[in-house]
Enzyme design. Structure first.
Site, short mmCIF file in Angstrom:
data_model
loop_
_atom_site.label_atom_id
_atom_site.label_comp_id
_atom_site.label_asym_id
_atom_site.label_seq_id
_atom_site.Cartn_x
_atom_site.Cartn_y
_atom_site.Cartn_z
N CYS A 195 0.78 -1.37 -0.63
CA CYS A 195 0.17 -0.20 -0.02
C CYS A 195 0.72 1.13 0.17
CB CYS A 195 -0.82 0.27 1.38
SG CYS A 195 -1.75 -1.34 1.51
N GLY A 196 0.00 2.26 -0.07
CA GLY A 196 1.22 3.75 0.53
C GLY A 196 0.61 4.44 0.89
#
Lengths: 230, 315
Positions: free
Chosen positions: B2-3
């Protein structure tokens, strides 16, 4: 002086890559500007290519390098030079996680520190870090050398296979099955020969050469605890 | 993968706009959904509530029932609720309310209709906006770029542990603690163990997302008397998995990283302001000066806390 200047900015990396490859095939020396830490720049470059990246690059710069001379002005993100076969990569600043992961040959020279797991699963070639190598550097390295001139972070050379980790300066702690040995004069000469062309040779260094204790080479149920520590 | 992103300004400003850029630069890390936690100018009393309803056709009835519960707990709307004009079946609604007598008791009661209308944040200043789609898509739909505040968090989700649903996106509110939100990159492997322990203490989880746990875990430790820093340190020892998470509060953003150093965090701190993200190319959307000093928090078992300076005064 470079023959070709290629600007990155917000352009699609595929487009940038095609321009870099075309210039490399034509034997031109290349400067890449406005890199903005973008990923996947300069992947799969051929022998004879000379390329400089201004500023910092993102992940996998110089990955699958096949003989190119690659100069990164500042920092590199994850996996710089991943799986490279040959060539030379210089990182002017900090190299992020897993620099030289699974590399087979060639040289990576980092002028700053490197992040965790430098040279993870490397099979050959040399990684020279002027600063400190990060956590678990040399993890499961199968061959090649990691040479750190500014010490090593925790879990150094964890689960090393047949690679070698050379350190001058402090080692925070050693990883599982990592053993410090006193290098012979011949072995030191070999390392000095790697450092000499980079202008980093210094015969007064106090080296520690870390190799596998070979406890992990064969699974031994009585020694399962060592395996569980990985 | 994820970011995540965090942003602090040294006075109230367009923190929403910056977080949208930080997340757009990281959309390739997870395009399933995007979310934002924005800390606006805090109010002295009353709360701002963000909620998601799952049937747009039933919005009138949902809000009516929601208000009835709120009134039973001594609160009321102080402004007319507003909502998005999207064409999705789910909808997002923003409400301003006066103080209920007890936030935890009221949250428990309001969650009786969470199948229809799920509260996603409650705070003096915190507002959580999340939806399926990329950063620009979510920003356009919910007006995120115009949101003013001092600090906030962003998240791009690649679902690995649970469904892709608009309400299973990050950030997560630390139900029922006002003004606490979290974004997380990683996987928590002992999630069910911790979740059931916290459920036995009375906490309620509305998704099967492992990250929802962390916000409540940290807040519960702080309720028991630990400082934020002590709770962050404990999380590294006690929570199993790989993670880099950031936790927002009224005056801080704290962060912690697991023992294996698996998930990156890149930070720029300049003149009392801060931008943090999973990838360096994201912080360069906010700081495009190539000479800017980049901090890579790549090591294992790290934690830190950034303070937020002036939350009210103009720049």
């Amino acid at each position: 002086m470079s023959d070709v200047v290629i600007d990155v900015g917000k352009r699609p990396v595929r487009e940038v890559h095609e321009e870099i490859q075309a210039a490399a095939q034509a034997g031109k020396s290349i400067t890449v500007t406005n890199t903005l830490s973008r990923h996947n720049l300069g992947v799969g470059l051929p022998a004879g290519c000379s390329i400089r990246f201004e500023g910092s690059v993102g992940y996998y710069c110089g990955g699958l390098n096949n003989g190119a001379i690659i100069d990164i002005e500042r920092n590199a993100g994850w996996g710089c030079g991943e799986a490279m076969a040959s060539g030379h990569i210089t990182v002017g600043g900090y190299a992020g996680m897993s620099v030289g992961a699974a590399m087979l040959g060639g040289t990576i020279h980092v002028k700053g520190d490197s992040g965790p797991r430098a040279g993870v699963a490397m099979k050959g070639g040399n990684i020279i870090v002027e600063g400190k190598i990060g956590y678990q550097s040399g993890f499961m390295a199968h061959g090649g050398k990691i040479i750190a001139l500014g010490g090593a972070g925790p879990s150094c050379a964890d689960a090393l296979w047949e690679g070698e980790v050379w350190v001058t300066g402090d080692i925070e702690d050693l990883g599982v099955d990592a053993v410090v040995t006193e290098p012979t004069a011949e072995q030191v000469a070999e390392v000095d020969a790697i450092l000499d062309p980079l202008g980093l040779k210094d015969t007064s260094r106090d080296w520690r050469r870390i190799v596998a204790g070979q406890r992990l080479w064969y699974f031994e149920s009585r020694d399962a605890k060592a395996w569980l520590m990985i | 993968m994820c970011g995540i992103a965090g942003r602090i300004l040294n006075a109230p400003g367009k923190v929403g706009r910056d977080l949208v850029e930080l997340m757009d630069a990281q959309e390739h890390r997870g395009a399933d959904s995007t979310g934002f936690a924005i800390y606006g100018v805090p109010r002295d009393s009353g709360y701002v509530v963000r909620a998601m309803g799952f049937d747009r056709d039933a919005m009138g009835k949902d809000l009516e029932d929601y208000l009835a519960i709120l009134r039973q707990h001594g609160g009321d709307f102080t402004a007319d609720p507003t909502w998005d004009n999207g064409d999705s079946q789910h909808y997002s609604v923003r409400m301003e309310i006066s103080d209920p007598r007890d936030v935890a008791m009221w949250t428990k009661a309001a969650d009786q209709i969470c199948e229809r209308l799920e509260m996603q944040s409650v705070g003096r200043s915190l507002e959580i906006i999340k939806d399926t789609g990329g950063a620009y898509e979510v920003a356009d739909k919910h007006g995120v770029r115009d949101m003013v505040g001092t600090h906030g968090l962003g998240h791009a989700r690649l679902a690995t542990e649970s469904d892709v649903r608009p309400n299973a996106s990050h950030p997560f509110w630390a139900r029922p603690f006002p003004d606490v939100a979290i974004v997380h990159n990683g996987q928590i492997t002992d999630y069910y163990t911790w979740r059931s322990k916290l459920e036995r203490k009375g906490y309620r989880f509305l998704t099967y997302n492992d990250s929802e746990l962390i916000a409540v875990w940290v807040s519960d430790r702080m309720k028991e008397g630990l400082s934020l820093e002590q709770a962050l340190i404990r999380s590294i020892d006690e929570i199993d998995g790989v993670f880099t998470f950031m936790i927002g509060g009224p005056d801080t953003i704290g962060w912690a990283k697991d023992r294996f150093a698996m998930k990156p965090l890149v930070v720029v701190e300049q003149n009392g302001e801060m931008a943090a993200a999973t990838e360096e190319q994201a912080v360069r959307r906010v700081y495009d000066d190539d000479g800017v000093s980049i901090l890579n928090y790549d090591g294992p078992s790290l934690h830190g806390i950034w303070g937020v300076g002036n939350r009210r005064a103009a720049a």
